[in-house]
Each structure stands twice: as C-alpha cells, then as structure tokens.
Design a protein around this motif. Structure first.
Motif, mmCIF file in Angstrom:
data_model
loop_
_atom_site.group_PDB
_atom_site.id
_atom_site.type_symbol
_atom_site.label_atom_id
_atom_site.label_comp_id
_atom_site.label_asym_id
_atom_site.label_seq_id
_atom_site.Cartn_x
_atom_site.Cartn_y
_atom_site.Cartn_z
ATOM 1 N N LEU A 242 -22.104 -48.709 65.946
ATOM 2 C CA LEU A 242 -22.479 -47.328 65.672
ATOM 3 C C LEU A 242 -23.267 -46.784 66.861
ATOM 4 C CD1 LEU A 242 -22.611 -44.926 63.704
ATOM 5 C CD2 LEU A 242 -24.759 -45.882 62.847
ATOM 6 N N GLY A 243 -22.809 -45.670 67.409
ATOM 7 C CA GLY A 243 -23.433 -45.100 68.599
ATOM 8 C C GLY A 243 -22.753 -45.485 69.895
ATOM 9 N N SER A 244 -21.728 -46.331 69.838
ATOM 10 C CA SER A 244 -20.985 -46.739 71.030
ATOM 11 C C SER A 244 -19.746 -45.877 71.198
ATOM 12 C CB SER A 244 -20.581 -48.214 70.943
ATOM 13 O OG SER A 244 -21.713 -49.050 70.932
ATOM 14 N N VAL A 245 -19.414 -45.603 72.455
ATOM 15 C CA VAL A 245 -18.335 -44.665 72.766
ATOM 16 C C VAL A 245 -17.378 -45.307 73.758
ATOM 17 C CG1 VAL A 245 -17.790 -42.425 73.792
ATOM 18 C CG2 VAL A 245 -19.806 -42.657 72.322
ATOM 19 N N TYR A 246 -16.089 -45.150 73.496
ATOM 20 C CA TYR A 246 -15.038 -45.640 74.393
ATOM 21 C C TYR A 246 -14.264 -44.445 74.937
ATOM 22 C CZ TYR A 246 -10.742 -47.990 75.959
ATOM 23 O OH TYR A 246 -9.663 -48.438 76.691
ATOM 24 N N LYS A 247 -14.377 -44.216 76.236
ATOM 25 C CA LYS A 247 -13.682 -43.111 76.897
ATOM 26 C C LYS A 247 -13.893 -41.793 76.151
ATOM 27 C CE LYS A 247 -10.258 -45.950 79.277
ATOM 28 N NZ LYS A 247 -8.824 -46.184 79.576
ATOM 29 N N GLY A 248 -15.144 -41.530 75.808
ATOM 30 C CA GLY A 248 -15.509 -40.261 75.203
ATOM 31 C C GLY A 248 -15.313 -40.162 73.707
ATOM 32 N N ARG A 249 -14.835 -41.213 73.082
ATOM 33 C CA ARG A 249 -14.570 -41.193 71.643
ATOM 34 C C ARG A 249 -15.336 -42.326 70.964
ATOM 35 N NH1 ARG A 249 -8.599 -41.806 68.754
ATOM 36 N NH2 ARG A 249 -8.979 -40.321 67.060
ATOM 37 N N HIS A 250 -15.970 -42.000 69.847
ATOM 38 C CA HIS A 250 -16.749 -43.014 69.138
ATOM 39 C C HIS A 250 -15.856 -44.155 68.681
ATOM 40 C CE1 HIS A 250 -19.503 -44.887 66.291
ATOM 41 N NE2 HIS A 250 -20.472 -44.174 66.831
ATOM 42 N N THR A 251 -16.380 -45.366 68.751
ATOM 43 C CA THR A 251 -15.619 -46.514 68.255
ATOM 44 C C THR A 251 -15.330 -46.343 66.762
ATOM 45 O OG1 THR A 251 -17.714 -47.679 67.869
ATOM 46 C CG2 THR A 251 -16.568 -48.127 69.938
ATOM 47 N N GLY A 252 -14.319 -47.069 66.303
ATOM 48 C CA GLY A 252 -13.925 -46.970 64.902
ATOM 49 C C GLY A 252 -12.881 -45.918 64.629
ATOM 50 N N ARG A 253 -12.328 -45.313 65.686
ATOM 51 C CA ARG A 253 -11.369 -44.223 65.485
ATOM 52 C C ARG A 253 -10.040 -44.474 66.175
ATOM 53 N NH1 ARG A 253 -13.510 -38.854 67.195
ATOM 54 N NH2 ARG A 253 -11.732 -38.172 65.940
ATOM 55 N N ALA A 254 -9.817 -45.690 66.661
ATOM 56 C CA ALA A 254 -8.573 -45.976 67.373
ATOM 57 C C ALA A 254 -7.436 -46.340 66.430
ATOM 58 C CB ALA A 254 -8.791 -47.096 68.383
ATOM 59 N N GLY A 255 -7.747 -47.070 65.366
ATOM 60 C CA GLY A 255 -6.722 -47.454 64.404
ATOM 61 C C GLY A 255 -6.694 -46.493 63.222
ATOM 62 N N ARG A 256 -5.921 -46.838 62.197
ATOM 63 C CA ARG A 256 -5.852 -45.983 61.015
ATOM 64 C C ARG A 256 -7.122 -46.040 60.194
ATOM 65 N NH1 ARG A 256 -1.309 -47.022 57.084
ATOM 66 N NH2 ARG A 256 -1.950 -44.978 56.305
ATOM 67 N N ILE A 257 -7.867 -47.136 60.315
ATOM 68 C CA ILE A 257 -9.027 -47.326 59.447
ATOM 69 C C ILE A 257 -9.954 -48.343 60.099
ATOM 70 C CG2 ILE A 257 -7.956 -49.187 58.084
ATOM 71 C CD1 ILE A 257 -9.147 -47.730 55.581
ATOM 72 N N SER A 258 -11.259 -48.229 59.812
ATOM 73 C CA SER A 258 -12.222 -49.135 60.433
ATOM 74 C C SER A 258 -13.422 -49.305 59.528
ATOM 75 C CB SER A 258 -12.661 -48.601 61.798
ATOM 76 O OG SER A 258 -13.415 -47.406 61.630
ATOM 77 N N ALA A 259 -14.338 -50.188 59.951
ATOM 78 C CA ALA A 259 -15.518 -50.519 59.139
ATOM 79 C C ALA A 259 -16.773 -50.510 59.990
ATOM 80 C CB ALA A 259 -15.336 -51.895 58.503
ATOM 81 N N LEU A 260 -17.855 -49.968 59.409
ATOM 82 C CA LEU A 260 -19.187 -49.991 60.002
ATOM 83 C C LEU A 260 -20.132 -50.794 59.113
ATOM 84 C CD1 LEU A 260 -19.719 -46.235 61.006
ATOM 85 C CD2 LEU A 260 -19.313 -48.141 62.576
ATOM 86 N N SER A 261 -21.259 -51.215 59.681
ATOM 87 C CA SER A 261 -22.284 -51.918 58.907
ATOM 88 C C SER A 261 -23.648 -51.293 59.148
ATOM 89 C CB SER A 261 -22.341 -53.399 59.301
ATOM 90 O OG SER A 261 -23.443 -54.043 58.691
ATOM 91 N N PHE A 262 -24.472 -51.273 58.088
ATOM 92 C CA PHE A 262 -25.850 -50.788 58.184
ATOM 93 C C PHE A 262 -26.808 -51.836 57.631
ATOM 94 C CE2 PHE A 262 -22.958 -47.248 57.086
ATOM 95 C CZ PHE A 262 -22.900 -46.655 58.344
ATOM 96 N N ASN A 263 -26.525 -53.096 57.919
ATOM 97 C CA ASN A 263 -27.402 -54.184 57.509
ATOM 98 C C ASN A 263 -28.788 -53.998 58.140
ATOM 99 O OD1 ASN A 263 -27.984 -56.684 56.250
ATOM 100 N ND2 ASN A 263 -27.641 -57.759 58.173
ATOM 101 N N GLY A 264 -29.765 -54.742 57.660
ATOM 102 C CA GLY A 264 -31.132 -54.567 58.125
ATOM 103 C C GLY A 264 -31.340 -54.802 59.599
ATOM 104 N N ASN A 265 -30.432 -55.510 60.260
ATOM 105 C CA ASN A 265 -30.602 -55.786 61.683
ATOM 106 C C ASN A 265 -29.739 -54.896 62.569
ATOM 107 O OD1 ASN A 265 -28.070 -56.822 61.145
ATOM 108 N ND2 ASN A 265 -28.412 -58.785 62.168
ATOM 109 N N LYS A 266 -29.061 -53.911 61.987
ATOM 110 C CA LYS A 266 -28.218 -53.029 62.791
ATOM 111 C C LYS A 266 -29.026 -51.901 63.411
ATOM 112 C CE LYS A 266 -24.332 -55.220 62.124
ATOM 113 N NZ LYS A 266 -24.796 -56.356 61.317
ATOM 114 N N ILE A 267 -28.387 -51.077 64.236
ATOM 115 C CA ILE A 267 -29.100 -50.050 64.978
ATOM 116 C C ILE A 267 -29.752 -49.035 64.051
ATOM 117 C CG2 ILE A 267 -27.007 -48.678 65.356
ATOM 118 C CD1 ILE A 267 -28.220 -47.960 68.130
#
Length: 393
Positions: A191-216
């Motif tokens: 979360l917060g990382s960008v690949y060639k101007g586009r946020h990660t998690g948007r290249a495929g049809r579907i993706s997953a993020l995490s908000f565990n206690g040790n994440k950003i």
C-alpha cells in the motif's frame, strides 16, 4: 562483512533507545476519536458508516474502481483467487520467497502452491525464469495449461510485492497474457507503492491488500480486495458477507459464503490511519534514503533499493549480504545469523527473510522450479527497523 561498520552505520541512522522494533504502528488523537465515535454509534460489527467510507477512501487513494474490505489480507487473497477461478485440484504459481499467507490462500481454495523463483532487482517473481519453467513443465489441454508432471491445471499467477517493492508487472502481465493464466496480485505489503505511475494491485483482474498491525497503516486486523471489474466486486461483497440475501426482516443465504467482512470498528481505525498514509510513505522513504547513504561504504553488503520506474513504500528496509567466503550456503547462513545476533543483542530488531515456502512441512511436496535466487536471498537478506517515525528528522 564489516560488522562493526554496519553497527556504527545503524547507530547513525537510528535513535538512541533501549529497543527499536522492526515495525510498529502509530496512533494519535484521530484514531481515538474515530474509535470512540464508532463505539458510541453501537455499530461495531460488519455494518456501519466507516466500512463504506474506508472502501471509498481506499479506492480514491489507490485509483482502483472497486474495493471490498475484509477481515485480513489472507481472506482477501483467498477470495481473490476464488474469483479468479482457482478450484480444487488446481495449481497456483507463486514465489517461494513470500509470507506463508500466499500459499495458505491457495490451499483454502483446495489448490496446491507451485513455487517459482525470484529476481534480485525487485525480490519478486522472475518473469523470465517462470516463462522458461512453464516451457518445460506446461502442456496444453482443452481446458488450458496443465502441469505435465502432475496433470493439474495451472490456474493463476500470484506475484507478491516483497517488502513493498513493486515487482516487474509489465513482464508478468505479458507472461499472463501469453500463457492465458490469470494474474492475481498479492499486494499485501505494498500500500503506497507505485509501478510506472500506477498503484500496485491494479495490474490483474483482482488483488489483495493487508492492514495487519505491522503494515504501513493498520486496522488491527484487516484486508481489502481491489478490482476494476464491477461484477467481481459485487460477487466478492456477496460471498464475504456469508452470501446473505436480505428479505424484509429475515435473512436468507443462497450459497456457502464466508464471514469475512471487515468490522466497522476496524474500518474506523483504518479511516483515521489513511489520513496519515502519505506522511508515512514520505517518512519511510526518508528513512530508506538515510540507510542507503549510511550503508554505502560498509563492506560486504548492499542496501536493497527500489527498482527503476517504481516508487516503493519501503515497508521493510533490507540489506543483502555478500556471499560468505567460499560461497557455501552454510557459511552465508552463519554470517547472516551472526549479524542478526549482534544487532538484536544491541536492541536493534533485525530479522531474516521468511523461510522459503517449499521448506515448510505442509508444502514440502509441492511442485517447484529451480530456486537459486530465492535460496540466495533467504540466506543473505536481513530486514532493518522500518517504522515510519524512524524517518523523522
């Protein structure tokens, strides 16, 4: 490797404290106020204004068309794989260098992990190595590509953005299209990382993020599904809400769903944390820059920097040790462990990369490619303290 020089460099970057954690969350007045508001409302479970708001604000931040908030990142990846078509008896191509949740999510679908190698640049899946592996192991069938050795369908490719560094998505998307195997991003750490101007998690049809206690940012426990497909989002929302169909004062369920929706209480925390995300990214990148400068002249290691054309959140900063003299695996592991012991004894919490997934007992018999880079990373990589507040000058 010059261990005294490494410790001196770390001391120049890090504050003087008895113990410095690897990564810890930070909360303030906004988080407290949001949680109190949620408690006062009485809506603390999976229904409430904060769930909708968190999804909307996360969509705005990432640019994703649809977001479905769930209880954790593993649940998000489980549903993402299920909606991508992964079924009982399939195989899912994924890096051997990843957190166990990547493999577990495939297992929840009744599928088997199929481990492939990583690259040194991003620490993530190596598209060229996977392409070569597929040319050796894949055989065409009427239903698609199968593993010629096991007969199982090759149902999905799951890149993971290791420690927040975006993997080479262009190469992996091209690979996915060439082999007609769906791409599902494990963006749990990015979360917060960008690949060639586009946020990660948007290249495929579907993706997953995490908000565990040790994440950003954290919602305590929590995750999210990102997709550009409205029908997939609707389907994800339905099956993660126990496949519930409201009929007046009754509730019916039209299939075996999952009790996976994020509680309003967690979403309230997430909304407050999202307001701080841009600052967290900036602070973590500042910390990475300070590490890189301080470690530049330390012999025997290299700071792991973001790949070209990316902007990493540097979720976990890391160094890669040179191979120990003699280049034996055991010697390199001993060197890594000596660094880990010395730093942790000083109260500087460092840690190695995860145990490679194929070395875990439940996944030892899963199919895999040759893994020379993943094995080298596992014996040479060390994570450094990476909390956002450490990046404040």
């Amino acid at each position: 490797m010059d261990l005294p020089a490494l410790i001196e460099a770390l001391r120049r970057v890090l504050p003087e404290r008895e113990r410095i954690a690897l990564h810890e969350p930070e909360f303030g007045l906004a988080e407290r106020q949001a949680l109190l508001d949620c408690l006062d409302s009485g809506y603390v479970s999976s229904i409430g204004k904060y769930v909708d708001r968190f999804e909307q604000e996360l969509a705005a931040y990432t640019g994703a068309s649809h977001v479905v908030a769930v209880v954790n990142g593993t649940a998000a990846l489980h549903i993402a794989l299920k909606l991508a078509g992964v079924e009982q008896g399939d195989e899912v191509l994924m890096p051997a260098l990843s957190f166990v949740a990547t493999a577990n999510a495939a297992t929840y679908c009744g599928a088997r992990p199929h481990f492939v190698d990583s690259e040194f640049t991003s620490l993530g899946l190596d598209a060229a190595a996977m392409d070569e592996h597929l040319r050796h192991v894949a055989v065409a069938s009427k239903e698609g590509w199968r593993n010629r050795e096991t007969g199982a369908p090759l149902a999905a490719i799951v890149p993971m953005h290791t420690f927040g560094h975006p993997v080479d998505l262009d190469a992996l998307v091209a690979l996915s299209e060439r082999w007609h195997i769906p791409l599902v991003e494990d963006a749990a750490e990015s979360l917060g990382s960008v690949y060639k101007g586009r946020h990660t998690g948007r290249a495929g049809r579907i993706s997953a993020l995490s908000f565990n206690g040790n994440k950003i940012i954290t919602t305590g426990g929590g995750g999210a599904i990102l997709t550009e497909d409205a029908k997939l989002a609707e389907r994800a929302r339905h099956i993660t809400t126990t496949a519930r169909v409201g009929r007046g004062w009754t509730f019916q369920h039209d299939e075996a769903g999952y009790n996976y929706r994020m509680p309003n209480l967690n979403a309230a925390l997430g909304c407050a944390q999202l307001t701080r995300l841009p600052a967290f990214v900036e602070e973590k990148r500042a910390l990475a820059a300070r590490y890189r400068e301080a470690l530049h002249d330390v012999a025997g290691l290299k700071f792991v920097a973001e790949p070209a054309d990316t902007c990493s959140n540097y979720w976990l900063c890391a160094v890669l040790l040179d191979e120990a003299r003699g280049s034996t695996a055991s010697a390199s592991c001993e060197l890594r462990d000596a660094v880990l012991q010395a730093t942790n004894e000083l109260g500087i919490m460092t840690r190695p990369a995860w145990d490679l997934l194929h070395t875990l007992p439940m996944y030892a018999d899963c199919p895999r490619a040759a893994l020379p880079v993943a094995e080298a990373l596992a014996r040479r990589l060390i994570n450094l303290p990476s909390s956002p507040q450490l990046g404040r000058v």
